[in-house]
Every structure is written in structure tokens, then in C-alpha cells.
Design an enzyme around this catalytic site. Structure first.
Site: not given
Lengths: 79, 413
Positions: B83, B115, B243
């Protein structure tokens, strides 16, 4: 479901997640952040209140820094 | 599908500099009472000669250098997930391909979905390898990003890292043999965090946490609909990697699902967390959120902490704001331990130079402009290089030298 009943549900969740909070500090114009809730506490409170009221509010509807009044009106809208 | 596919090798680049999170809390005047919620010790900090290209190359080079000419030529696809794009058209992978010296018979592409993107790329790469349409093919997948946070980010500032995770995907998956066909997904449009300009991270913390928790539950339920008898507990997964925007988030997600899906008591949840989840949080707590690399940083943490000698199943959860998510699984074993140990990830993270809060503040105006397009730019020769020079490392480091007519120029230091 009226405002007072939803407010009471929010209050129960706050006291369960952060029992050290002074119950009298839980007021309509306060934010959860004001009450010393960190981001995880806030997510727990919202999740528990939805379970308590047996409602589902889409996550898009929540935003950071909402006071308890706007949280209550949001929960009411989906009840 | 009967083929094997997954991660053959993996390396983490967590920068050459870091700052203790306690120093950042003190410098910013953040509430020390919230320190425990983050579960962070240090976070990586980028330097002015670093960008998403250098992070990617510095993560991948030790992997590529270990391959013989034939194995290197088997890399048919280089994917960067990020990103932190540096151009609307030209991919970071085009620079990465050049500076790694890879062959020209190769596909280059960049993918984006906050993500989550590295996981989308991993699943597509695994399917490509497993399909057998190009026997022996390898994919080089690199999740690379930079932090763009300052005081305005409040508690996200101490939790946001910088760096890259590079993975070789192929049919000899020594690090993680992906369970083919075992996955669950959950995605919907929401504005929980985004990077609308090259200088701004916009985050609604509350909406993002709630989206993460919903996605964890729903993607796991979708996984369970495909995998008979799958259970969120140790009966199915020996370990978990998720994550990790900050380790406290993983702890909260684990607690919620163990309570709601497994009906576990608070004591059971805590014991289970220490055994199955905590190993995944050692590196994330020392690096910060590595964006789409974060899950794979957590995976490397599991392997390096547990050092499995026998096969063990890991449940993996990937979440990217916006939002898209996936729960999937794979198997690690003694080979994973041996292959990852060669990368000395823990030693290299430990060797990073600790910056003071004053040094960190001096860096920010420059490093937070890292992605702002400039037609011409020349970096002052050797500036901040001494930080890198003082840090032991396996080989030379790629550094940004200049931008000439928007073309980024690099040098090895």
C-alpha cells in the site's frame, strides 16, 4: 426498545469490561475514550452490547469518538 | 488437487533502525496506562535512503543469493504486495526484478488490498504452482511497505512498522505447506483505513477493530464449511498466526473466538493464548505492523519461537482494511525450523540501531515524504548511512540515491 433500556445495556457492558470505571461517570455526552477505555475495550463493549440486545449493527456504522448518546441511537436504529 | 505447494523460503527485513516503544510513549506524552494494550516493545523505523523498493530488495536478496542459476531462472513471477506504491503505473516489482538480477523470462506485477494483498497473491501463486501448468515454476512474492505515521496517529504510531517479508513460493514448500482447498474468505466494502494520498494514513480505529473481529469470525466459519470437523481450538490448529496491527488485537480476537466458538473459560483462554498464539507475537512486538507482510512476520515468529521438529498445523488469518480477509492453514515441520534459522531473523532484528526520540523526530519530515512523487531529487551522499554501517548484516544493502525524471536510482552500500 427505548433509549433508557439501550443506555442501561451500554452501561452494563462498560462496567463488565472496565470494572474500575466510576459508574456515575457513564453519561450520555461522554465517549468511551473519556472513560479510559482503550481500543480493545471499546470493541468489547460494542460487541457485548449488541449480543445483550440481540442486534447486529453493520461495522460501517461505527466511528471513532462517538459519544454514548450517538452509540445508543445507533443501537436503537438496528433494534 | 494432490500436488504440494507453499512457501519454500522466507526472509524478513525489519530495517536497520528501531525505537523502543516506551521512548515513543514518553516523547509523545501518550498514556502509559495503554502501553499494555499494545503489547509492543520496539518498532522498526525507516531511514531517508529507504523506500518500499529497498525494503523489498533487502528482504529478498538473501533468498535469491542462495539459489543456483537454474533455480533463479525458475522464478516466473515477481509479485510485490504493497500500500506504498511509488508510481500509479510502474510497479515496485519492476525495480525489484532489476536489482535482484533476475532473468527476463518473468512476469512482474504489483497487488493492493491493504494488509490482505500478500495473502491474495500467495493463494494465487500456490494455485498456479499446484496446477502443474509450468512444472518447477517459482514465484517470488514480496510484501513491502513503509510507515507514514506521526503524532496525529496517536496510539497507532508506536505500533506501525516498516520493512518487508520476501517469500519463495513453489512445489517444495519447506517453510509452509499450504493446505490446498482449505480456506475461508469474508470481504465487504468499508472505510476503516486507507491511504488516500502519498502522505496520509486515514484510520478509524473503532471501525477497523470491529471489521477485523467480524472478518476473523466469518472467514473462520467459511473455512469450517469447507473443512469438515475444523475447530478453532488446538484440536485442529497447533499454532495460530494472524495479521497483527498490534499484538493486543490478536489477543482480543483469539479471546473473542475462543469464547464464542469454543465456549472456553477465561483461564482456558489465557493458557491457550500463551501456548498457541503468543509465539506468533514475538517479532510483531519488536517490528510493528508490517502491513501485508504482518501475517508472514507472525508466521516466521511461530517457527523461530517454537522450532517445530515434527509436523504442526498453523491456522492463518489475514485481514486488510477496506476490507478483505481470509482464514487458511498450512503445515510447518523440522524443515521449516532449519530453513528459517538460516536467515537469522531474530539476530538481525536484535542488531538494529536503537534511535532516540530526538533522532526519530528529526527523521520524520523526510521519511514521511518517501512516497511523494518528485521529478528530480538527489539524496545527500552518505547521509544516515552510518546507521546502516554500524549494523552487522549478511551483505550489501540497497539504498535510494536519487530520482531523475521520476526514475528512482539506487546504489549498494
Amino acid at each position: 426498545v427505548d433509549d433508557e433500556r439501550v443506555f442501561a445495556a451500554v452501561r452494563r457492558s462498560v462496567l463488565e469490561v472496565v470494572p474500575e470505571v466510576d459508574p456515575s461517570a457513564i453519561a450520555w455526552d461522554r465517549t468511551l475514550d473519556d472513560l479510559g477505555c482503550n481500543s480493545i475495550d471499546r470493541a468489547d463493549i460494542v460487541t457485548m452490547t449488541m449480543a445483550d440486545l440481540a442486534i447486529t449493527v453493520p461495522v460501517q456504522e461505527f466511528r471513532q469518538g462517538q459519544d454514548i448518546r450517538s452509540l445508543v441511537s445507533l443501537f436503537r436504529r438496528y433494534s | 488437487v494432490t500436488g504440494r505447494a507453499g512457501i519454500e523460503a522466507l526472509n524478513v527485513y525489519g530495517g536497520v533502525a528501531c525505537i523502543p516503544v516506551a521512548a515513543l510513549f514518553a516523547g509523545r506524552g501518550l498514556d502509559p496506562g495503554r502501553f499494555g494494550n499494545l503489547l509492543m516493545r520496539r518498532r522498526s523505523v525507516g531511514l531517508p535512503f529507504e523506500d518500499p523498493v529497498t525494503n523489498a530488495v533487502n528482504a529478498a536478496k538473501p533468498l535469491v543469493d542462495r539459489l543456483d542459476a537454474e533455480a533463479r531462472d525458475a522464478i516466473e513471477l515477481v509479485v510485490t504486495s504493497t500500500e506504498s506504491g511509488v508510481d500509479y503505473s510502474k510497479s515496485i516489482s519492476s525495480y525489484v526484478h532489476e536489482h535482484l538480477g533476475l532473468g527476463r523470462r518473468c512476469r512482474l506485477v504489483e497487488v493492493k488490498q491493504a494488509c490482505y494483498s500478500a495473502t491474495a497473491a500467495l493463494q494465487l501463486a500456490v494455485a498456479y504452482v499446484a496446477s502443474g501448468i509450468s512444472p518447477g515454476a517459482r514465484v517470488l512474492l514480496i510484501a513491502t511497505d513503509v510507515a507514514l505515521v506521526d503524532a496525529a496517529a496517536e496510539y497507532a504510531e508506536p505500533a506501525t512498522g516498516t520493512g518487508a517479508v520476501a517469500m519463495l513460493v513453489g512445489d517444495n514448500p519447506k517453510v509452509l505447506a499450504v493446505d490446498l482447498g482449505a480456506f475461508g474468505t469474508h470481504s465487504f466494502e468499508t472505510m476503516d483505513s486507507s491511504r488516500p494520498t502519498p502522505e496520509a494514513d486515514v484510520v478509524d480505529v473503532d471501525r477497523s477493530l470491529l471489521a477485523y473481529l467480524e472478518c476473523l469470525q466469518q472467514s473462520f466459519l467459511d473455512y469450517r464449511s469447507r473443512v469438515e470437523d475444523a475447530d478453532f481450538t488446538a484440536a485442529t490448529f497447533d499454532y495460530r498466526a494472524m495479521h497483527t496491527p498490534f499484538p493486543g488485537m490478536v489477543r482480543a480476537g483469539h479471546r473473542k473466538l475462543m469464547r464464542e466458538l469454543a465456549g472456553a473459560s477465561a483461564e482456558e483462554i489465557e493458557e491457550d493464548y500463551e501456548r498457541r498464539v503468543a509465539p506468533s507475537l514475538a517479532y510483531p512486538g519488536d517490528v510493528g505492523n508490517l502491513f501485508s507482510g504482518s501475517l508472514y512476520l507472525a508466521l516466521s515468529s511461530v517457527v523461530d519461537r517454537v522450532r517445530p521438529a515434527a509436523p504442526a498445523r498453523v491456522g492463518l488469518f489475514s485481514y486488510g482494511s477496506g476490507c478483505s480477509s481470509e482464514f487458511f492453514s498450512g503445515v510447518v515441520d523440522g524443515d521449516s525450523t532449519a530453513v528459517l534459522a538460516e536467515m537469522c531473523i531474530e539476530e538481525r532484528l536484535a542488531a538494529r540501531r536503537e534511535l532516540t526520540f530526538e533522532e526519530y523526530e528529526r527523521l520524520l519530515p523526510e521519511t514521511n515524504r518517501c512516497l511523494v512523487p518528485e521529478r528530480h531529487r538527489r539524496l545527500e551522499a552518505g547521509r544516515w548511512h552510518e546507521v546502516a554501517a554500524g549494523v552487522p548484516r549478511p551483505g550489501p544493502l540497497l539504498a535510494l540515491r536519487a530520482v531523475e525524471d521520476y526514475h528512482r536510482r539506487y546504489e549498494w552500500i
